[in-house]
Design a protein around this motif. Structure first.
Motif, PDB file in Angstrom:
ATOM      1  N   GLN A  95       5.288  11.241   4.090  1.00  0.00           N
ATOM      2  CA  GLN A  95       4.585  12.178   3.602  1.00  0.00           C
ATOM      3  C   GLN A  95       3.918  12.025   2.189  1.00  0.00           C
ATOM      4  O   GLN A  95       3.144  10.703   1.977  1.00  0.00           O
ATOM      5  CB  GLN A  95       5.166  13.682   3.681  1.00  0.00           C
ATOM      6  N   SER A  96       4.074  12.839   1.350  1.00  0.00           N
ATOM      7  CA  SER A  96       3.441  12.351   0.099  1.00  0.00           C
ATOM      8  C   SER A  96       3.956  11.439  -0.778  1.00  0.00           C
ATOM      9  O   SER A  96       3.412  11.030  -1.766  1.00  0.00           O
ATOM     10  CB  SER A  96       3.357  13.863  -0.951  1.00  0.00           C
ATOM     11  N   MET A  97       5.298  11.029  -0.375  1.00  0.00           N
ATOM     12  CA  MET A  97       6.070  10.204  -1.301  1.00  0.00           C
ATOM     13  C   MET A  97       5.569   9.202  -1.247  1.00  0.00           C
ATOM     14  O   MET A  97       5.165   8.467  -0.272  1.00  0.00           O
ATOM     15  CB  MET A  97       7.457  10.313  -0.969  1.00  0.00           C
ATOM     16  N   PRO A  98       5.574   8.078  -2.686  1.00  0.00           N
ATOM     17  CA  PRO A  98       5.060   6.774  -2.519  1.00  0.00           C
ATOM     18  C   PRO A  98       6.090   5.954  -2.110  1.00  0.00           C
ATOM     19  O   PRO A  98       7.335   6.274  -1.741  1.00  0.00           O
ATOM     20  CB  PRO A  98       4.931   6.415  -3.833  1.00  0.00           C
ATOM     21  N   VAL A  99       5.825   4.901  -1.525  1.00  0.00           N
ATOM     22  CA  VAL A  99       6.704   3.753  -0.957  1.00  0.00           C
ATOM     23  C   VAL A  99       7.472   3.027  -2.198  1.00  0.00           C
ATOM     24  O   VAL A  99       6.789   2.425  -2.998  1.00  0.00           O
ATOM     25  CB  VAL A  99       6.086   2.787  -0.229  1.00  0.00           C
ATOM     26  N   PHE A 100       8.620   2.764  -2.200  1.00  0.00           N
ATOM     27  CA  PHE A 100       9.675   1.983  -3.053  1.00  0.00           C
ATOM     28  C   PHE A 100      10.295   0.964  -2.112  1.00  0.00           C
ATOM     29  O   PHE A 100      11.082   1.205  -2.017  1.00  0.00           O
ATOM     30  CB  PHE A 100      10.446   2.895  -3.789  1.00  0.00           C
ATOM     31  N   SER A 101       9.315  -0.127  -2.176  1.00  0.00           N
ATOM     32  CA  SER A 101       9.799  -1.189  -1.411  1.00  0.00           C
ATOM     33  C   SER A 101      10.881  -1.937  -2.071  1.00  0.00           C
ATOM     34  O   SER A 101      11.071  -1.688  -3.246  1.00  0.00           O
ATOM     35  CB  SER A 101       8.622  -2.059  -1.099  1.00  0.00           C
ATOM     36  N   ASP A 102      11.431  -2.824  -1.417  1.00  0.00           N
ATOM     37  CA  ASP A 102      12.489  -3.681  -2.095  1.00  0.00           C
ATOM     38  C   ASP A 102      11.985  -4.419  -3.276  1.00  0.00           C
ATOM     39  O   ASP A 102      12.702  -4.761  -4.226  1.00  0.00           O
ATOM     40  CB  ASP A 102      13.258  -4.564  -0.885  1.00  0.00           C
ATOM     41  N   THR A 103      10.563  -4.946  -3.232  1.00  0.00           N
ATOM     42  CA  THR A 103      10.191  -5.332  -4.505  1.00  0.00           C
ATOM     43  C   THR A 103      10.077  -4.465  -5.654  1.00  0.00           C
ATOM     44  O   THR A 103      10.005  -4.748  -6.868  1.00  0.00           O
ATOM     45  CB  THR A 103       8.922  -6.019  -4.185  1.00  0.00           C
ATOM     46  N   ASN A 104       9.832  -3.375  -5.292  1.00  0.00           N
ATOM     47  CA  ASN A 104       9.749  -2.498  -6.347  1.00  0.00           C
ATOM     48  C   ASN A 104      10.996  -1.864  -6.928  1.00  0.00           C
ATOM     49  O   ASN A 104      11.489  -1.951  -8.040  1.00  0.00           O
ATOM     50  CB  ASN A 104       8.755  -1.181  -5.722  1.00  0.00           C
TER      51      ASN A 104
ATOM     52  N   ILE B 258       0.798  -1.249   0.125  1.00  0.00           N
ATOM     53  CA  ILE B 258      -0.014  -0.022   0.063  1.00  0.00           C
ATOM     54  C   ILE B 258       0.722   1.223  -0.003  1.00  0.00           C
ATOM     55  O   ILE B 258       1.857   1.324   0.620  1.00  0.00           O
ATOM     56  CB  ILE B 258      -1.094   0.022   1.262  1.00  0.00           C
ATOM     57  N   GLY B 259       0.637   2.234  -0.758  1.00  0.00           N
ATOM     58  CA  GLY B 259       1.167   3.420  -0.834  1.00  0.00           C
ATOM     59  C   GLY B 259       2.468   3.435  -1.991  1.00  0.00           C
ATOM     60  O   GLY B 259       2.974   4.313  -2.079  1.00  0.00           O
ATOM     61  N   SER B 260       2.578   2.163  -2.381  1.00  0.00           N
ATOM     62  CA  SER B 260       3.855   2.131  -3.561  1.00  0.00           C
ATOM     63  C   SER B 260       3.281   2.467  -4.855  1.00  0.00           C
ATOM     64  O   SER B 260       2.019   2.282  -5.177  1.00  0.00           O
ATOM     65  CB  SER B 260       4.492   0.894  -3.273  1.00  0.00           C
ATOM     66  N   VAL B 261       3.952   2.937  -5.902  1.00  0.00           N
ATOM     67  CA  VAL B 261       3.724   3.007  -7.156  1.00  0.00           C
ATOM     68  C   VAL B 261       4.753   2.439  -8.056  1.00  0.00           C
ATOM     69  O   VAL B 261       6.129   2.508  -7.674  1.00  0.00           O
ATOM     70  CB  VAL B 261       3.742   4.658  -7.477  1.00  0.00           C
ATOM     71  N   PHE B 262       4.237   1.530  -9.400  1.00  0.00           N
ATOM     72  CA  PHE B 262       5.161   1.249  -9.868  1.00  0.00           C
ATOM     73  C   PHE B 262       5.145   1.848 -11.266  1.00  0.00           C
ATOM     74  O   PHE B 262       3.993   1.875 -11.779  1.00  0.00           O
ATOM     75  CB  PHE B 262       5.018  -0.418 -10.135  1.00  0.00           C
ATOM     76  N   HIS B 263       6.045   1.759 -11.992  1.00  0.00           N
ATOM     77  CA  HIS B 263       5.972   2.368 -13.572  1.00  0.00           C
ATOM     78  C   HIS B 263       6.107   1.066 -14.299  1.00  0.00           C
ATOM     79  O   HIS B 263       7.167   0.288 -14.176  1.00  0.00           O
ATOM     80  CB  HIS B 263       7.244   3.460 -13.664  1.00  0.00           C
ATOM     81  N   VAL B 264       5.364   1.093 -15.204  1.00  0.00           N
ATOM     82  CA  VAL B 264       4.920  -0.315 -15.768  1.00  0.00           C
ATOM     83  C   VAL B 264       4.943  -0.056 -17.186  1.00  0.00           C
ATOM     84  O   VAL B 264       4.217   0.789 -17.856  1.00  0.00           O
ATOM     85  CB  VAL B 264       3.578  -0.943 -15.284  1.00  0.00           C
ATOM     86  N   MET B 265       5.455  -1.211 -17.943  1.00  0.00           N
ATOM     87  CA  MET B 265       5.322  -1.399 -19.458  1.00  0.00           C
ATOM     88  C   MET B 265       4.600  -2.750 -19.445  1.00  0.00           C
ATOM     89  O   MET B 265       5.087  -3.803 -18.677  1.00  0.00           O
ATOM     90  CB  MET B 265       6.712  -1.142 -20.057  1.00  0.00           C
ATOM     91  N   PRO B 266       4.184  -3.210 -20.612  1.00  0.00           N
ATOM     92  CA  PRO B 266       3.628  -4.538 -21.030  1.00  0.00           C
ATOM     93  C   PRO B 266       4.776  -5.389 -21.549  1.00  0.00           C
ATOM     94  O   PRO B 266       5.810  -5.146 -21.819  1.00  0.00           O
ATOM     95  CB  PRO B 266       2.640  -4.274 -22.167  1.00  0.00           C
ATOM     96  N   GLU B 267       4.452  -6.732 -21.071  1.00  0.00           N
ATOM     97  CA  GLU B 267       5.538  -7.731 -21.299  1.00  0.00           C
ATOM     98  C   GLU B 267       5.738  -7.836 -22.789  1.00  0.00           C
ATOM     99  O   GLU B 267       4.753  -7.566 -23.513  1.00  0.00           O
ATOM    100  CB  GLU B 267       4.819  -9.038 -21.038  1.00  0.00           C
ATOM    101  N   GLY B 268       6.901  -7.908 -22.963  1.00  0.00           N
ATOM    102  CA  GLY B 268       7.733  -8.144 -24.577  1.00  0.00           C
ATOM    103  C   GLY B 268       8.069  -6.684 -25.019  1.00  0.00           C
ATOM    104  O   GLY B 268       8.425  -6.613 -26.274  1.00  0.00           O
ATOM    105  N   LEU B 269       7.577  -5.435 -24.381  1.00  0.00           N
ATOM    106  CA  LEU B 269       7.805  -4.313 -24.967  1.00  0.00           C
ATOM    107  C   LEU B 269       9.250  -3.757 -24.610  1.00  0.00           C
ATOM    108  O   LEU B 269       9.937  -3.484 -25.770  1.00  0.00           O
ATOM    109  CB  LEU B 269       6.976  -3.121 -24.281  1.00  0.00           C
ATOM    110  N   LEU B 270       9.671  -3.930 -23.429  1.00  0.00           N
ATOM    111  CA  LEU B 270      11.018  -3.416 -22.966  1.00  0.00           C
ATOM    112  C   LEU B 270      12.230  -4.435 -23.746  1.00  0.00           C
ATOM    113  O   LEU B 270      11.896  -5.815 -23.742  1.00  0.00           O
ATOM    114  CB  LEU B 270      11.148  -3.184 -21.670  1.00  0.00           C
TER     115      LEU B 270
END
Lengths: 580, 381, 270
Positions: free
Chosen positions: C202-211, B243-255
């Motif tokens: 604060q506003s910053m998202p979490v960049f966990s070790d899996t990210n 929760i609270g994390s953000v991932f920058h994502v591309m589809p499989e096969g593109l990169l």
């Protein structure tokens, strides 16, 4: 050519006029005359060159603004030619292997890699790149301020409307040229700029998608945009720019420079320094000064650190993604236009939140500018040639309109930097956006009103000064204990500046029916024209006339009672008295 | 006396001459009478004030020395430029107080170039100001218009000599010439406009998420694609997304493979420009849109990263307010409300990508984007 | 983690969590200790937790509650502060170590401050106390944040994708919505960068070790280190804020110098 001889002349025979010249009288003249004479024998250039060398240019710092723009443009042309020797206008993929460590091994376009090479591996490449970019910024800055000067002094009036229009086109081309150059290095910032450009071109009604696919040669970003922008940036636009610029300067020479009003300066003469030697030394020297100052800035202040942005990639973006300042107003308009302006009709999307700011505003600003001289001529009905500049205060409505326009432009430009303003001023970006949105509508009329009032007050002060002289600062105590300040009459030279301008009044409406009771067909257009004319000249404060000055002196006692001065006779300097 | 010509008024509108009734001293006019002229007379050029260098030879000699010094600085700087050009290595750096560590060659070459120019420029101007004649010269102007006779001659030549070509009498020539001149540029325009590039077809409405390459003329067939991290190109397990994390994502096969640079889309940037996705995990309780929940997976939601305004990547995710901000023009999207626009110039919500998990627990797309991503366009619908 | 987070909202769970947390901390550390980036290797002395608790009660409890249970809203004289169980030692070390906490006055955003209130020992004690409440990310080891061991080029790529949109290409910071902002990353220690990514302050998202894996976090730190140590080849940076400051410089200084020279040029010599 002589026509007296009817003998047919062989093709290689001498013409009558082809006689040897006499030797020049002095050695100095002979030395110069040797080569010049050789050229003149072949071109007949002596007369026009002699005319140009004796040409008179008036001296004023504000006349240098256009020269700054001109010289900055020349510097851009020179350094730009240098940069083409190393820049590779290709979107082809390569892996960087140069001396900038943080990007080694990163995949990028050849355009970006070659820009990095110019910055890090070519000796003096960075200074040339920085000079090129700083000169480009200064070119547009100086051009805009030059435009302000021409506008506020009324230099665009007949016979210079054509040159004003050429200048407006130059201004528009300059920023298009700048944007193309900004986009070439293919770093993350410039690529984001192209991304936004693709986005707003795509929103053009009906043809948007075809337009954007045409420009990019397929889907964004493609591999065509860099070579195409390069071709536009180094060939197409500079060619038009230089052509128009030569016409612009040629017209200045042909029409002779305007001059500020002053003693001895009239509408029928031009007072200043001849090209040879004074103006040539000053203007020629100024080229080196402009080049030197830009080189100085480029040596000490970094511009567009492309290595920091990294290669363009559609996925990342940097905070503070802005175009160079001259595109800021269009970017600001894009930030201010609210989203609800987009709507869908019969299944077609009309993005009125985007294309007005991005596609219409840019040409619109320059069309409005180009049209203004003709509008003002229509309002004043003035068909005379004007070579004397106006003091901005003596055209209060025009000055007000100009300031209102600058205000609107500045608000859009600042809105283009609202995120940077927010972090630097510790303000909310949302509040700033709303401030600019409201300000765009509220501030220009307010500034117009304030500017006009300030102009009128300055004109009244000019009148006061002529009628009652300058406050000398000398306090005189009368025998009955009252205090007065001695007022000194203006010297004729100083006074002339305050009274030289023409009295103006609104155009008056002729009756809607002529003396035979027949309605005049043009009455409606006239009403509009008279209304606009009233708007321009209703509050006009006109210069003091000799009769008014005489009356003021004659009624000295009453006036001075208000002014707290002395009897009129004491006010006058001997010159003023003798002039009367 | 009056240096401006009398105003020529328009035919229908007349100037008032300002001779009204009200006479105020600060505004208005006194009717001229009694031999007083209507306007002041130009007092003429003021007397020339000589400069120091005009009066004293010593001052002139001092000015000469100053000018020579400036020119000398220029020469020295030019020579120094040449020396430094060969002496300083392009990678060498130097610390300058107030600037920091900077490229030695940039500073050295820039400064010597600057002083080489400034020496000439300042010297020439100083010379002109102090030693060249400073008496102003008067040049007369002449009206821009040609004489009436010249104008008449031009009109005559145009009408008569031009008429001798018989163009007015030979309508066949007149109209065919007009047609030919009107049309000759068309092939050139068509060549340029027609050959600019591929036309979009459906490509603006397709992305790699539709199953593969999505350029013009390509019709990918949908298959579930794993969500891959950008730029590492590794798949993402649902449990990885806290929760609270953000991932920058591309589809499989593109990169392409980040190590070898092999594989990936043929038109990498073109596909990236449409396929970029942002993956976030929110507490399902704060998500207000049922569709958003349904298209997500346990509060993990994927949205197009391409702004619906002009296409910048919308990457600024505030994990406390759940706002997405575009850095280009500040369009703000609320992730709890299906990425509806809550501020700024964008109109449409960011398109959501429906996701689920595959057998191995990795996040995959469940269907392609249901609408065109990125900026609006006319035929978007 | 998610289930744990949902339950910790329940007031009754606090006491139990405290107990479990205390027990689990050691076990969790032991479990993750081999990963150098994830945990401190040094054991937590009991008196350190006690010292941290008293420090916490004196300095933090007015907002975060006596037992770090948090205060949801700021009613009346109460100031809101989030619950701290589970935020981990890394969050404490980041927030207190950069001077953001304790906040002197409630604001839109806690700002980085130069004068850090506590010594590093006191911060460690506070961190130990908060870490004892529930398991959370630990302070990274020195090796995990050593810029010399990272790959700055790949770190740069990661930075541009994950960080530059808020923090700007040169880490100069940028604006967020409604007065919030992404702070400058220049001259921030690698440890604090790491902790910020790990905990999402604060506003910053979490960049966990899996990210972003610990190695990749170190790459980013290495990239930021090159920004700090690296020269500005072209000269003054004007804040590394992009074309806005460059345009401002052109208008103010460029035009100013030119007009001054033009006035000198047009003025009559003495």
């Amino acid at each position: 050519m002589s026509t007296t001889s009817h003998d047919p002349r062989p093709a290689d025979a001498l013409r009558d006029g082809d006689t040897a010249r006499h030797a020049a009288p002095s050695t100095a003249v002979r030395k110069v005359g040797g080569f010049a004479g050789w050229v003149d024998d072949r071109t007949g250039a002596a007369k026009p060159v002699g005319y140009l060398m004796k040409k008179v240019f008036p001296d004023h710092w504000s006349f240098m603004l256009g020269e700054i723009a001109m010289y900055s443009m020349i510097i851009c042309l020179v350094t730009g030619a240098f940069l083409t020797f190393w820049f590779v206008p290709s979107a082809g993929h390569t892996v960087y292997d140069g001396s900038y460590v943080p990007l080694r091994g990163v995949g990028m376009s050849e355009a970006y890699a070659s820009s990095l090479n110019i910055s890090f591996d070519i000796k003096g490449g960075l200074i040339i790149r920085q000079i090129h970019h700083w000169a480009a910024l200064m070119f547009v800055v100086a051009l805009v301020v030059h435009m302000f000067r021409v506008f506020f002094t009324g230099a665009f009036r007949k016979p210079r409307e054509i040159n004003w229009v050429i200048g407006s086109v130059l201004a528009l081309l300059a920023i298009v040229e700048g944007f193309a150059g900004y986009s070439l290095p293919d770093d993350l910032l410039s690529g984001t700029g192209i991304r936004a450009m693709a986005g707003f071109v795509q929103t053009a009604p009906v043809i948007g998608t075809y337009l954007v696919y045409g420009i990019f040669g397929g889907p964004f970003p493609g591999e065509m945009i860099i070579p195409r922008l390069y071709s536009a940036h180094v060939l197409l636009i500079p060619a038009i720019l230089v052509g128009l610029f030569i016409a612009h300067v040629g017209l200045v020479a042909l029409q002779k420079h305007t001059q500020y009003p002053g003693p001895g300066r009239t509408n029928n003469n031009v007072v200043g320094y001849p090209v040879m030697p004074v103006y040539a030394a000053k203007a020629g020297g100024f080229f080196f000064i402009v080049f030197g100052v830009i080189a100085l800035i480029s040596a000490l202040v970094q511009i567009n650190p492309i290595w920091g942005y990294g290669p363009y990639d559609p996925s990342p973006v940097t905070a503070g993604s802005q175009p160079d300042w001259y595109m800021g107003f269009a970017d600001g308009a894009l930030r201010l236009l609210p989203g609800w302006l987009e709507f869908t009709v019969f299944g077609y999307t009309i993005s009125a939140n985007i294309f007005p700011g991005a596609l219409i505003l840019l040409p619109l600003v320059y069309i409005v500018l180009g049209v203004y001289p003709f509008l003002e001529r229509w309002v004043t009905g003035d068909d005379r040639e004007h070579h004397l500049l106006q003091r901005p205060r003596n055209a209060p409505v025009r000055t007000g309109i100009g300031m209102a326009g600058i205000t609107a432009y500045t608000i859009l430009m600042f809105a283009g930097g609202n995120d940077i303003l927010a972090i630097k001023l510790g303000m909310s970006i949302n509040d700033l956006t709303w401030f600019f949105r409201i300000g765009f509508f509220v501030l220009p009329p307010l500034v117009f009103w304030v500017t006009k009032r300030v102009c009128l007050s300055l004109q009244r002060r000019d009148r006061e000064q002529v009628l009652h002289g300058r406050e000398s600062g000398t306090i005189i105590r009368t025998p009955d204990g009252r205090f007065f300040e001695r007022h000194e009459a203006e010297l004729p030279e100083d006074q002339w500046i305050l009274v030289q301008h023409e009295a103006v009044a609104p155009l008056e409406l002729e009756p809607a029916v002529d003396e035979h009771g027949v309605a005049r067909p043009a009455a409606r257009g006239d009403r509009l024209r008279a209304a606009v004319s009233r708007f321009y000249f209703r509050d006009a404060v006109n210069p003091v006339t000799p009769a008014e000055l005489a009356a003021a002196h004659h009624h000295g006692e009453e006036t001075e009672a208000i002014e707290g001065g002395e009897p009129a006779e004491q006010l006058e300097s001997p010159e003023a008295a003798s002039r009367r | 006396m009056n240096e401006q010509d009398t105003p020529t008024t328009g035919t229908e509108v007349a100037h008032t001459d300002g001779h009204g009734d009200a006479v105020r001293l600060d505004q208005g006019h006194v009717v001229g009478s009694g031999g007083i002229p209507e306007r002041f007379a130009n007092p003429g050029l003021p007397a020339h004030v000589p400069r120091m260098a005009d009066l004293a030879e010593a001052a002139a000699r001092r000015a000469e020395k100053q000018v020579a010094t400036l020119f000398g600085i220029s020469i020295l700087s030019t020579l120094l430029f040449l020396v430094l050009y060969f002496a300083i290595d392009v990678t060498q750096t130097v610390f300058i107080p107030g600037i920091g560590t900077t490229s030695a060659s940039n500073v050295a070459l820039g400064l010597t170039l600057a002083f080489s120019m400034l020496g000439i420029g300042l010297g020439a101007v100083h010379w002109a100001k102090t030693l060249m004649p400073d008496e102003e010269v008067v040049e007369e102007r002449h009206p821009m218009a040609s004489s009436e006779a010249d104008r008449r001659e031009v009109v005559r030549v145009l009408a008569e000599e031009g008429g001798s070509s018989q163009i007015t009498r030979r309508p066949l020539i007149k109209y065919t010439l007009g047609g030919a001149l009107g049309l000759f540029a068309v092939p050139l325009v068509v060549q340029v406009a027609g050959s600019l590039g591929e036309m979009p077809q459906k490509s603006l409405s397709l992305t790699w998420w539709h199953g593969g390459p999505s350029g013009p003329g390509e019709e990918p067939e949908f298959r579930p694609l794993r969500l891959m991290k950008d730029p590492e190109n590794t798949p993402i397990k649902a449990s990885d997304v806290t929760i609270g994390s953000v991932f920058h994502v591309m589809p499989e096969g593109l990169l392409p493979d980040p190590e070898t640079g092999e594989g990936g889309a043929d038109h990498l940037l073109e596909e990236k420009a449409k396929a970029a996705v942002l993956l976030m995990r929110l507490d399902p309780a704060v998500i207000e849109s049922q569709k958003e929940l349904d298209w997500g997976y346990q509060g993990i939601v994927a949205y197009s990263k391409i702004c619906t305004h002009v296409g910048c990547p919308v990457g600024l995710y505030e994990q406390q307010t759940h706002h997405l901000l575009c850095p280009c023009h500040q369009s703000t999207f609320d992730v709890t409300q299906d990425c509806r626009v809550i501020f700024g110039p964008a109109k449409r919500a960011l398109p959501q990508l429906k996701i689920t998990v595959d057998d191995e627990g990795y996040l995959v797309s469940a269907q392609p984007f249901r609408e065109a991503v990125g900026p609006s366009f006319w035929e978007r619908g | 983690m998610n289930a744990l987070a949902a339950r910790r909202r329940h007031p009754a769970a606090i006491a139990i969590l405290l107990m479990i947390g205390l027990f689990l901390t050691g076990a969790a550390y032991a479990a993750v200790a081999p990963k150098p980036a994830d945990a401190t290797t040094k054991a937590l002395p009991a008196q350190s937790v006690e010292e941290g608790k008293s420090l916490f009660r004196a300095n933090c409890a007015s907002c975060h509650g006596l037992n770090a249970e948090g205060r949801a809203t700021g009613n009346g004289d109460k100031i809101a502060g989030p619950p701290l169980a589970g935020v981990g030692a890394a969050a404490v070390d980041f927030q207190v170590g950069t001077g953001r906490m304790p906040m002197t006055a409630p604001g839109i955003q806690a700002a980085r401050a130069d004068d850090v209130v506590f010594t590093q020992e006191q911060i460690d004690a506070l961190a130990a106390y908060v870490a004892s409440l529930a398991p959370g990310p630990a302070v990274p080891s020195e090796e995990a944040v050593d810029p010399t061991k990272g790959n700055p080029a790949f770190g740069g790529e990661l930075f541009r994708v994950n960080c530059a949109m808020c923090h700007n290409f040169a880490g100069s910071g940028g604006a967020l919505t409604r007065g919030k902002y992404a702070p400058s990353l220049r001259d921030v220690s690698g440890k604090h960068i790491y902790e910020a990514m790990q905990t999402g302050p604060q506003s910053m998202p979490v960049f966990s070790d899996t990210n972003i894996t610990p190695e990749n976090k170190r790459d980013i730190i290495a990239f930021l280190d090159t920004l700090d140590s690296q020269e500005n080849p072209g000269g003054m940076t004007l804040g590394s804020l992009g074309p806005v400051t460059e345009g401002l410089f052109a208008w103010v200084f460029g035009l100013g110098i030119f007009i001054a020279i033009a006035i000198w040029l047009g003025a009559k010599a003495a």
